[in-house]
Motif scaffolding. Structure first.
Motif, PDB file in Angstrom:
ATOM      1  N   GLU A  31       8.677   5.663   4.146  1.00 41.38           N
ATOM      2  CA  GLU A  31       7.634   6.590   4.598  1.00 41.38           C
ATOM      3  C   GLU A  31       8.200   7.997   4.837  1.00 41.38           C
ATOM      4  OE1 GLU A  31       3.953   5.976   7.535  1.00 41.38           O
ATOM      5  OE2 GLU A  31       5.906   5.853   8.536  1.00 41.38           O
ATOM      6  N   ARG A  32       9.348   8.074   5.458  1.00 46.54           N
ATOM      7  CA  ARG A  32       9.956   9.389   5.735  1.00 46.54           C
ATOM      8  C   ARG A  32      10.375  10.090   4.461  1.00 46.54           C
ATOM      9  NH1 ARG A  32      12.596   8.400  11.484  1.00 46.54           N
ATOM     10  NH2 ARG A  32      10.607   8.326  12.576  1.00 46.54           N
ATOM     11  N   LEU A  33      10.887   9.333   3.492  1.00 48.39           N
ATOM     12  CA  LEU A  33      11.231   9.926   2.206  1.00 48.39           C
ATOM     13  C   LEU A  33       9.984  10.492   1.534  1.00 48.39           C
ATOM     14  CD1 LEU A  33      13.105  10.469  -0.261  1.00 48.39           C
ATOM     15  CD2 LEU A  33      12.434   8.172  -1.054  1.00 48.39           C
ATOM     16  N   TRP A  69       5.245  13.403  -1.176  1.00 48.77           N
ATOM     17  CA  TRP A  69       4.677  12.399  -2.064  1.00 48.77           C
ATOM     18  C   TRP A  69       3.599  11.557  -1.394  1.00 48.77           C
ATOM     19  CZ3 TRP A  69      10.079  10.340  -3.952  1.00 48.77           C
ATOM     20  CH2 TRP A  69      10.633  11.265  -4.834  1.00 48.77           C
ATOM     21  N   THR A  70       3.077  12.016  -0.272  1.00 50.39           N
ATOM     22  CA  THR A  70       2.049  11.242   0.425  1.00 50.39           C
ATOM     23  C   THR A  70       0.667  11.796   0.114  1.00 50.39           C
ATOM     24  OG1 THR A  70       2.267  12.642   2.378  1.00 50.39           O
ATOM     25  CG2 THR A  70       3.566  10.620   2.337  1.00 50.39           C
ATOM     26  N   ASN A  86       0.820  -1.215   0.000  1.00 50.78           N
ATOM     27  CA  ASN A  86       0.000   0.000   0.000  1.00 50.78           C
ATOM     28  C   ASN A  86       0.854   1.265   0.000  1.00 50.78           C
ATOM     29  OD1 ASN A  86      -2.423  -1.410  -0.024  1.00 50.78           O
ATOM     30  ND2 ASN A  86      -2.604  -1.410   2.198  1.00 50.78           N
ATOM     31  N   LEU A  87       2.012   1.197   0.626  1.00 52.88           N
ATOM     32  CA  LEU A  87       2.898   2.356   0.698  1.00 52.88           C
ATOM     33  C   LEU A  87       3.564   2.645  -0.643  1.00 52.88           C
ATOM     34  CD1 LEU A  87       4.260   4.463   2.640  1.00 52.88           C
ATOM     35  CD2 LEU A  87       6.087   2.753   2.953  1.00 52.88           C
ATOM     36  N   VAL A  88       3.918   1.609  -1.394  1.00 53.22           N
ATOM     37  CA  VAL A  88       4.753   1.804  -2.584  1.00 53.22           C
ATOM     38  C   VAL A  88       4.072   1.532  -3.921  1.00 53.22           C
ATOM     39  CG1 VAL A  88       6.857   1.325  -1.279  1.00 53.22           C
ATOM     40  CG2 VAL A  88       5.733  -0.541  -2.522  1.00 53.22           C
ATOM     41  N   CYS A  89       2.880   0.964  -3.918  1.00 56.10           N
ATOM     42  CA  CYS A  89       2.288   0.473  -5.173  1.00 56.10           C
ATOM     43  C   CYS A  89       2.006   1.571  -6.202  1.00 56.10           C
ATOM     44  CB  CYS A  89       1.043  -0.355  -4.902  1.00 56.10           C
ATOM     45  SG  CYS A  89      -0.353   0.589  -4.269  1.00 56.10           S
ATOM     46  N   ASP A  90       1.764   2.789  -5.774  1.00 55.71           N
ATOM     47  CA  ASP A  90       1.436   3.855  -6.722  1.00 55.71           C
ATOM     48  C   ASP A  90       2.611   4.776  -7.030  1.00 55.71           C
ATOM     49  OD1 ASP A  90      -1.221   2.997  -7.005  1.00 55.71           O
ATOM     50  OD2 ASP A  90      -1.846   4.143  -5.242  1.00 55.71           O
ATOM     51  N   LEU A  91       3.812   4.396  -6.600  1.00 52.86           N
ATOM     52  CA  LEU A  91       4.963   5.256  -6.845  1.00 52.86           C
ATOM     53  C   LEU A  91       5.425   5.154  -8.295  1.00 52.86           C
ATOM     54  CD1 LEU A  91       7.091   4.639  -3.611  1.00 52.86           C
ATOM     55  CD2 LEU A  91       5.451   6.471  -4.075  1.00 52.86           C
ATOM     56  N   SER A  92       5.885   6.270  -8.820  1.00 58.02           N
ATOM     57  CA  SER A  92       6.420   6.314 -10.185  1.00 58.02           C
ATOM     58  C   SER A  92       7.835   5.756 -10.199  1.00 58.02           C
ATOM     59  CB  SER A  92       6.440   7.764 -10.680  1.00 58.02           C
ATOM     60  OG  SER A  92       7.421   8.501  -9.954  1.00 58.02           O
TER      61      SER A  92
END
Length: 181
Positions: A171-173, A179-180, A43-49
């Motif tokens: 998460e901190r990045l 980007w959140t 859930n944290l990373v799935c939508d990252l480019s």
């Protein structure tokens, strides 16, 4: 950048400190955390480019993509350590060069779905196993060439910490870059 700041970036939730004794309740909480970790990470990373995935979480650190692949590699190795300790008498485990693995092409450029799916499978197998072994068996352990004897129950906590440790890096990045959500 001071050493304290670098240490905070490297260990955003602190270093792992095993408790003196591990209660049944604590073990159950840890196993539940292992069960949900793959979906939390996904859930944290799935939508990252690709640009976001290829961004290091700190200067000199791994990219988000490398962290995701590292989690899969590391937790796979941990699962094997559980199996060895359950089937052998205090085996000495083989360590692996995490930095070298993270520099391999599958970690540098591979799709994160490969590792997210692998991590989900490994955690399902591990949780299934942990929920069914006798608690006394988790006192068994393995010898790490650098850190010595580790019980399986301690290793459960270590890998909950390990997942949360790298989750916090990402998460901190994301928060720092806006980007959140």
């Amino acid at each position: 950048m001071g050493n304290e700041h670098l240490d905070f970036l490297r260990y955003p939730i602190g270093r792992f400190a095993p408790p003196d004794s591990i209660s049944e309740k604590e073990l159950k909480v840890w196993i539940a955390a292992l069960e949900v970790f793959p979906s939390r990470l996904s859930n944290l990373v799935c939508d990252l480019s690709d640009v976001q995935l290829n961004t290091p979480y700190r200067n000199g650190g791994w990219t988000v993509r490398q962290v995701v692949h590292h989690l899969s590699d590391s937790h796979h190795n941990s699962y094997m350590r559980f199996k060895w300790a359950l089937t052998e008498d205090t085996p000495q485990i083989k360590v692996y060069d995490e930095k070298a693995w993270a520099a391999l092409e599958d970690s540098v450029s591979g799709p994160i779905d490969l590792s997210l799916e692998h991590l989900e499978a490994v955690h399902k197998k591990l949780v299934y196993l942990l929920q069914r072994v006798d608690r006394a068996v988790l006192k068994k352990g393995f010898l790490h060439p650098e850190s010595g004897f580790t019980t399986l129950e301690e290793n459960v906590g270590r890998y909950v910490w390990h997942g949360n440790h790298h989750y916090a890096h990402i998460e901190r990045l994301l928060e720092a870059r806006g980007w959140t959500g």
